[in-house]
Write a protein that holds these residues in place. Structure first.
Motif, mmCIF file in Angstrom:
data_model
loop_
_atom_site.group_PDB
_atom_site.id
_atom_site.type_symbol
_atom_site.label_atom_id
_atom_site.label_comp_id
_atom_site.label_asym_id
_atom_site.label_seq_id
_atom_site.Cartn_x
_atom_site.Cartn_y
_atom_site.Cartn_z
ATOM 1 N N PRO A 242 -40.674 4.274 32.712
ATOM 2 C CA PRO A 242 -40.621 5.741 32.592
ATOM 3 C C PRO A 242 -41.637 6.402 33.512
ATOM 4 O O PRO A 242 -42.676 5.829 33.849
ATOM 5 C CB PRO A 242 -40.936 5.993 31.120
ATOM 6 N N GLY A 243 -41.338 7.635 33.919
ATOM 7 C CA GLY A 243 -42.218 8.388 34.795
ATOM 8 C C GLY A 243 -43.216 9.217 34.010
ATOM 9 O O GLY A 243 -43.328 9.142 32.773
ATOM 10 N N TYR A 244 -43.960 10.028 34.760
ATOM 11 C CA TYR A 244 -44.983 10.850 34.126
ATOM 12 C C TYR A 244 -44.356 11.914 33.232
ATOM 13 O O TYR A 244 -44.937 12.279 32.210
ATOM 14 C CB TYR A 244 -45.840 11.529 35.199
ATOM 15 N N ASP A 245 -43.175 12.425 33.603
ATOM 16 C CA ASP A 245 -42.588 13.502 32.812
ATOM 17 C C ASP A 245 -42.058 13.017 31.471
ATOM 18 O O ASP A 245 -41.807 13.822 30.580
ATOM 19 C CB ASP A 245 -41.458 14.189 33.597
ATOM 20 N N GLU A 246 -41.881 11.694 31.295
ATOM 21 C CA GLU A 246 -41.405 11.165 30.019
ATOM 22 C C GLU A 246 -42.550 10.861 29.052
ATOM 23 O O GLU A 246 -42.304 10.402 27.943
ATOM 24 C CB GLU A 246 -40.589 9.895 30.270
ATOM 25 N N ASP B 103 -24.408 20.062 34.140
ATOM 26 C CA ASP B 103 -25.079 20.481 35.364
ATOM 27 C C ASP B 103 -26.579 20.248 35.327
ATOM 28 O O ASP B 103 -27.253 20.442 36.352
ATOM 29 C CB ASP B 103 -24.815 21.972 35.616
ATOM 30 N N ARG B 104 -27.140 19.851 34.199
ATOM 31 C CA ARG B 104 -28.584 19.640 34.123
ATOM 32 C C ARG B 104 -28.979 18.351 34.820
ATOM 33 O O ARG B 104 -28.284 17.335 34.712
ATOM 34 C CB ARG B 104 -29.024 19.578 32.662
ATOM 35 N N GLU B 105 -30.105 18.404 35.549
ATOM 36 C CA GLU B 105 -30.574 17.213 36.238
ATOM 37 C C GLU B 105 -31.126 16.186 35.238
ATOM 38 O O GLU B 105 -31.000 14.983 35.457
ATOM 39 C CB GLU B 105 -31.662 17.600 37.242
ATOM 40 N N LYS B 106 -31.751 16.646 34.191
ATOM 41 C CA LYS B 106 -32.303 15.760 33.169
ATOM 42 C C LYS B 106 -31.778 16.177 31.808
ATOM 43 O O LYS B 106 -31.453 17.343 31.576
ATOM 44 C CB LYS B 106 -33.839 15.816 33.176
ATOM 45 N N GLU B 107 -31.711 15.208 30.910
ATOM 46 C CA GLU B 107 -31.225 15.492 29.566
ATOM 47 C C GLU B 107 -32.328 15.976 28.632
ATOM 48 O O GLU B 107 -32.080 16.213 27.464
ATOM 49 C CB GLU B 107 -30.580 14.241 28.970
ATOM 50 N N TYR B 108 -33.526 16.121 29.149
ATOM 51 C CA TYR B 108 -34.661 16.502 28.323
ATOM 52 C C TYR B 108 -35.583 17.379 29.149
ATOM 53 O O TYR B 108 -35.486 17.445 30.378
ATOM 54 C CB TYR B 108 -35.422 15.269 27.822
ATOM 55 N N LEU B 109 -36.492 18.046 28.452
ATOM 56 C CA LEU B 109 -37.543 18.812 29.092
ATOM 57 C C LEU B 109 -38.892 18.182 28.754
ATOM 58 O O LEU B 109 -39.143 17.833 27.595
ATOM 59 C CB LEU B 109 -37.535 20.266 28.604
ATOM 60 N N PRO B 110 -39.777 17.984 29.710
ATOM 61 C CA PRO B 110 -41.097 17.412 29.397
ATOM 62 C C PRO B 110 -41.850 18.320 28.439
ATOM 63 O O PRO B 110 -41.868 19.550 28.578
ATOM 64 C CB PRO B 110 -41.781 17.348 30.773
ATOM 65 N N ALA B 111 -42.451 17.705 27.424
ATOM 66 C CA ALA B 111 -43.214 18.436 26.404
ATOM 67 C C ALA B 111 -44.593 17.817 26.286
ATOM 68 O O ALA B 111 -44.780 16.610 26.511
ATOM 69 C CB ALA B 111 -42.497 18.407 25.051
ATOM 70 N N ASP B 112 -45.556 18.650 25.933
ATOM 71 C CA ASP B 112 -46.943 18.209 25.833
ATOM 72 C C ASP B 112 -47.350 18.150 24.361
ATOM 73 O O ASP B 112 -47.198 19.137 23.631
ATOM 74 C CB ASP B 112 -47.844 19.175 26.609
ATOM 75 N N HIS B 113 -47.856 16.985 23.925
ATOM 76 C CA HIS B 113 -48.374 16.783 22.568
ATOM 77 C C HIS B 113 -49.767 16.197 22.674
ATOM 78 O O HIS B 113 -50.020 15.298 23.496
ATOM 79 C CB HIS B 113 -47.466 15.853 21.769
ATOM 80 N N ARG C 222 -49.046 10.914 17.216
ATOM 81 C CA ARG C 222 -48.539 11.144 15.858
ATOM 82 C C ARG C 222 -47.930 12.535 15.694
ATOM 83 O O ARG C 222 -47.272 12.797 14.686
ATOM 84 C CB ARG C 222 -49.666 10.967 14.836
ATOM 85 N N LYS C 223 -48.137 13.410 16.679
ATOM 86 C CA LYS C 223 -47.558 14.745 16.619
ATOM 87 C C LYS C 223 -46.216 14.838 17.337
ATOM 88 O O LYS C 223 -45.626 15.908 17.411
ATOM 89 C CB LYS C 223 -48.521 15.762 17.230
ATOM 90 N N VAL C 224 -45.739 13.731 17.876
ATOM 91 C CA VAL C 224 -44.448 13.742 18.564
ATOM 92 C C VAL C 224 -43.342 13.824 17.516
ATOM 93 O O VAL C 224 -43.263 12.974 16.625
ATOM 94 C CB VAL C 224 -44.282 12.488 19.436
ATOM 95 N N PRO C 225 -42.445 14.823 17.585
ATOM 96 C CA PRO C 225 -41.389 14.934 16.560
ATOM 97 C C PRO C 225 -40.284 13.915 16.795
ATOM 98 O O PRO C 225 -40.277 13.170 17.784
ATOM 99 C CB PRO C 225 -40.877 16.365 16.753
ATOM 100 N N GLY C 226 -39.335 13.913 15.879
ATOM 101 C CA GLY C 226 -38.200 13.018 15.995
ATOM 102 C C GLY C 226 -37.218 13.485 17.062
ATOM 103 O O GLY C 226 -37.275 14.623 17.539
ATOM 104 N N TYR C 227 -36.305 12.609 17.454
ATOM 105 C CA TYR C 227 -35.323 12.913 18.491
ATOM 106 C C TYR C 227 -34.325 13.924 17.937
ATOM 107 O O TYR C 227 -33.617 13.657 16.953
ATOM 108 C CB TYR C 227 -34.625 11.633 18.923
ATOM 109 N N ASP C 228 -34.268 15.087 18.565
ATOM 110 C CA ASP C 228 -33.455 16.169 18.008
ATOM 111 C C ASP C 228 -31.960 15.960 18.228
ATOM 112 O O ASP C 228 -31.143 16.542 17.523
ATOM 113 C CB ASP C 228 -33.881 17.513 18.621
ATOM 114 N N ARG C 229 -31.564 15.127 19.193
ATOM 115 C CA ARG C 229 -30.146 14.900 19.465
ATOM 116 C C ARG C 229 -29.642 13.609 18.834
ATOM 117 O O ARG C 229 -28.578 13.129 19.206
ATOM 118 C CB ARG C 229 -29.920 14.841 20.986
ATOM 119 N N PHE C 230 -30.385 13.052 17.886
ATOM 120 C CA PHE C 230 -30.004 11.766 17.309
ATOM 121 C C PHE C 230 -28.687 11.877 16.537
ATOM 122 O O PHE C 230 -27.746 11.102 16.746
ATOM 123 C CB PHE C 230 -31.131 11.269 16.393
#
Length: 773
Positions: free
Chosen positions: A324-328, A353-363, A367-375
């Motif tokens: 994975p890259g830095y944005d992941e 048309d989106r280049e990525k299926e996600y947007l980079p988020a900062d936590h 332990r503050k990372v939420p669950g996968y919203d598209r699960f």
């Protein structure tokens, strides 16, 4: 020569005194000699700590020498007695209180030292050296010094940050300040040496060039060789001397005249040629894609049942996914986080048309990372794929898109239609707003912004007659009365409606035309009570001024608002005028034989734009901004409301058979309506880049119609209409006519067809009329 023993200096470790936080200057500071502190350099705390830790030097045997062995130290002890009187004067160097020692000037015989001896807080001597001037001895000194370590990341990533990168120590490089407009002007006036006006993409600072680089650029700009000292015209080198040698040598190739063809090679070549002609040797053809995907070839997945094995040269593990890259990351660097504009663009874009299926988020923490919203959504889509998967293999249809288009006839098969400009009519000053061809097809009448009416010979382009009706108002509409029994021209200028008999016909025809116009005065005299019931008449029918009457202008009707459109009934006794600025008096129907004006509509829904009579039925069409209403004049009721779907209707025309009509709009669309089919348009045509001003059918039986646009062009169409209800109309664009110039965003303002021939005339904003044949 005897080797000199290196001079080793021994220094004592000094510590800063906490009491010496400030520089204390005594009143006797004047005792210091001028220039005494020259050469004493201040050092940073880091340099002081480095110097203090490196005061001790180690001998070759690994032991530290004594302080008394140092020659400099012995020399300094001799000077201590001379320095006792000056201990009171101290200066603060690098944050510590150090007494400055007065060093006597050396003799001329002694060599001058490159250091200054001072006394620290503990009373020990301390050596302060000057700055080192590095010797230019590096081979790679020409390489640019890299201060920014961000690599290939563009500087646009740091537009929203106060820094532009990081140096080699990991510290942020601040963005250089940009001056205001005045500072930029002053900088442009006082151009420094080496100034280029460019910015270094790596550092963000102004790019300065050296003198040598500026000279190279000047030579390149002057089409010269960049290298200095290059001679484009060197002296000629004599490869062959003029002296005649006994046996001259030559390296020239053998001439072709000495070539002797080989009969054996000719036989082999002819053998190959005969094999190619007989088909025994085929040229190489690249394999097709179908051959590459051969179903008979079996393919195996060697990593299908792979088990973990120890590392071995014969074991080929399965390829791994890229890391994975830095944005992941859950805590990516700030430059990888999207801003508000990027987030909005990503949310508004489609998922495909989106280049990525996600947007980079900062936590801040894992332990503050939420669950996968598209699960849940992905699992549901997977279940649908399994549930709705087809059990049979469906073959894809290979359909040529061109076969789905209707097959239209060639324009060459649809002749005749106008193709070239045959005559140009010049004489108007300003725009030509309207024109019309008389029912006989011999004369052309035109009117423009100069307030004059001109009658031309259609074939030769010669002006036959002219009259200036108004000097303030422009001529908005010009129409001939239908019928061959009289020659009457109706003209709209401002709020006035004029009826003219041009003196270009035979005396009998001119006399009959005048009698038709004068018949209304006799009707008004015999029926004086026709307008007495109304307080204010709708229109006043009078005779014009004497100078106009002498020119052929015989009748005038004054209305309450500016007239824009004139439309005649097929019998020649009725005509309708449209005044968009008038509210209740916008539509008026006039009776020429009675000099009578009626207003059939008390209230109209919308701003009227044009009006037309049906060619054969008592039906009246009225066009507003968005709709066209058809009324039955005998029953006085509304028949239907036609909805073209245009934003603003500019003009329309009814087909000679009466079952179809075309609509032009200011939003660059031409719409064909089949009145028996629907109130919606049957075809929508978009062939112009600007607004469509006028449309018109050929009234002489030819299946032609055209439109005029502000882009300076006219589009000619072939429109075939049959009486059979089972067949729709055939519309084919056949020709684009260009010749008018666009003046102030206005192109072609009006058009009209010849009553019998496939000829068309057009009026333009460039002050000319053109005949297209």
């Amino acid at each position: 020569m005897a080797l000199q023993k290196p001079n080793r200096k021994r220094k004592a470790i000094t510590k800063d005194s906490p009491e010496a936080d400030e520089v204390v200057l005594s009143d006797g500071g004047g005792d210091l000699e001028p220039g005494f502190l020259d050469g004493v350099l201040s050092q940073s705390e880091d340099e002081e700590s480095d110097e203090s830790t490196s005061d001790f030097s180690e001998d070759d045997d690994g032991s530290f020498g004594s302080l008394e062995d140092c020659e400099d130290y012995q020399t300094s002890n001799k000077l201590l007695s001379h320095l006792e009187d000056r201990r009171g004067d101290s200066s603060k160097i690098n944050g510590s209180s150090i007494s400055v020692l007065d060093i006597p000037e050396p003799n001329e015989d002694e060599t001058q030292t490159n250091h200054v001896i001072v006394e620290d807080a503990n009373g020990n001597p301390r050596y302060i050296y000057g700055q080192i001037d590095p010797v230019y001895a590096s081979d790679d000194s020409d390489a640019p010094e890299t201060t920014n370590t961000i690599g290939n990341i563009p500087l646009s990533f740091y537009d929203s940050y106060p820094h532009i990168g990081y140096d080699i120590n990991g510290k942020k490089i601040t963005r250089p300040a940009k001056g205001e407009a005045l500072d930029t002007l002053l900088d442009s006036i006082d151009i420094p040496k080496g100034w280029t006006g460019l910015t270094d993409p790596n550092t963000g600072k102004p790019l300065e060039l050296s003198g040598e680089e500026m000279d190279v650029l000047k030579r390149i700009q002057m089409n010269e060789v960049p290298e200095e000292g290059y001679d484009p015209y060197p002296a000629t080198v004599e490869y062959f001397s003029g002296k005649t040698e006994t046996m001259p040598l030559s390296a020239a190739p053998e001439p072709k005249r000495r070539f002797v063809p080989s009969k054996h090679e000719a036989k082999r070549v002819m053998k190959i040629v005969r094999a190619i002609r007989e088909g025994r040797i085929m040229p190489y053809k690249p394999p097709s894609e179908e051959n590459e995907e051969d179903l008979d070839v079996k393919r195996y997945d060697i990593w299908a049942n792979e088990a973990p094995r120890p590392d071995h040269p014969m074991n080929v593990p399965a390829p791994k996914l890229p890391p994975p890259g830095y944005d992941e990351s859950y805590h990516p660097p700030p430059e990888y986080l999207p801003d508000l504009a990027e987030k909005k663009a990503w949310e508004e874009a489609d998922e495909e048309d989106r280049e990525k299926e996600y947007l980079p988020a900062d936590h801040s923490s894992l332990r503050k990372v939420p669950g996968y919203d598209r699960f849940i959504k992905e699992k549901f889509e997977r279940c649908l794929d399994l549930y709705l998967a087809p059990r049979i293999r469906r073959s894809k249809l290979n359909i040529d898109p061109e076969s789905l288009l209707p097959k239209l006839p060639s324009p060459e098969e649809l002749r005749p239609f106008p193709t070239t400009c045959a005559t140009i009519f010049r004489g108007h000053e300003g725009r030509v707003r309207s024109l019309a061809v008389d029912p006989s097809g011999v004369w052309l009448a035109s009117g423009g912004d100069d307030g004059s009416i001109r009658v031309w010979d259609l074939l030769t382009g010669r002006q036959l007659w002219q009259v200036k009706i108004s000097s303030d108002e422009a001529i908005n509409a010009v129409r001939w009365r239908p019928g061959a029994d009289a020659v009457i021209l109706s003209v709209a200028a401002g709020e006035e409606l004029y009826f003219i008999v041009p003196p270009i016909t035979s005396p009998e025809l001119e006399s009959h035309s005048r009698s038709i116009l004068d018949a209304g005065f006799g009707y008004a005299t015999s029926n004086p009570s026709s307008d007495s019931t109304k307080n204010t008449p709708v229109a006043q029918w009078t005779r014009p001024a004497a100078h106009l009457s002498d020119s052929g202008v015989l009748l005038k009707a004054h209305l309450r608002s500016t007239i824009k459109v004139i439309s005649w009934h097929r019998r020649g006794d009725y005509l309708a005028t449209v005044s968009p600025s008038g509210q209740t008096s916008a539509i008026a129907i006039h009776t020429l034989s009675k000099h009578l004006t009626q207003q059939p509509f008390r209230r109209l829904k919308g701003l009227p734009q044009s009006a037309q009579f049906h060619p054969s039925k008592p039906i009246f069409f009225v066009a507003t901004q968005r709709t066209i209403r058809s009324y039955d004049l005998s029953k006085q009721e509304l028949l239907k409301i036609i909805q073209p779907g245009a934003r603003w209707i500019s003009s329309f025309d009814v087909h000679p058979l009466g079952d179809n009509l075309i609509v032009g709009s200011y939003d660059k669309r031409l719409l064909w309506h089949d009145l028996d089919l629907s109130v919606r348009p049957y075809k929508t045509l978009r062939y112009h880049k600007k607004a469509i001003r006028q449309v018109g059918f050929h009234a002489g039986g030819l299946p032609l119609f055209a439109d005029a646009s502000d882009d300076g062009s006219l589009q000619v169409f072939h429109g075939k209409v049959v009486g059979d209800m089972m067949e729709n109309a055939t519309i084919v664009p056949v020709k684009v006519l260009r010749g008018h110039k666009v003046v102030k965003d206005l192109g072609v303002l009006d058009l009209d067809w010849h009553p019998r021939e496939p000829w068309m005339v057009s009026a333009g904003a460039d002050g000319t009329c053109r005949l297209w044949m």
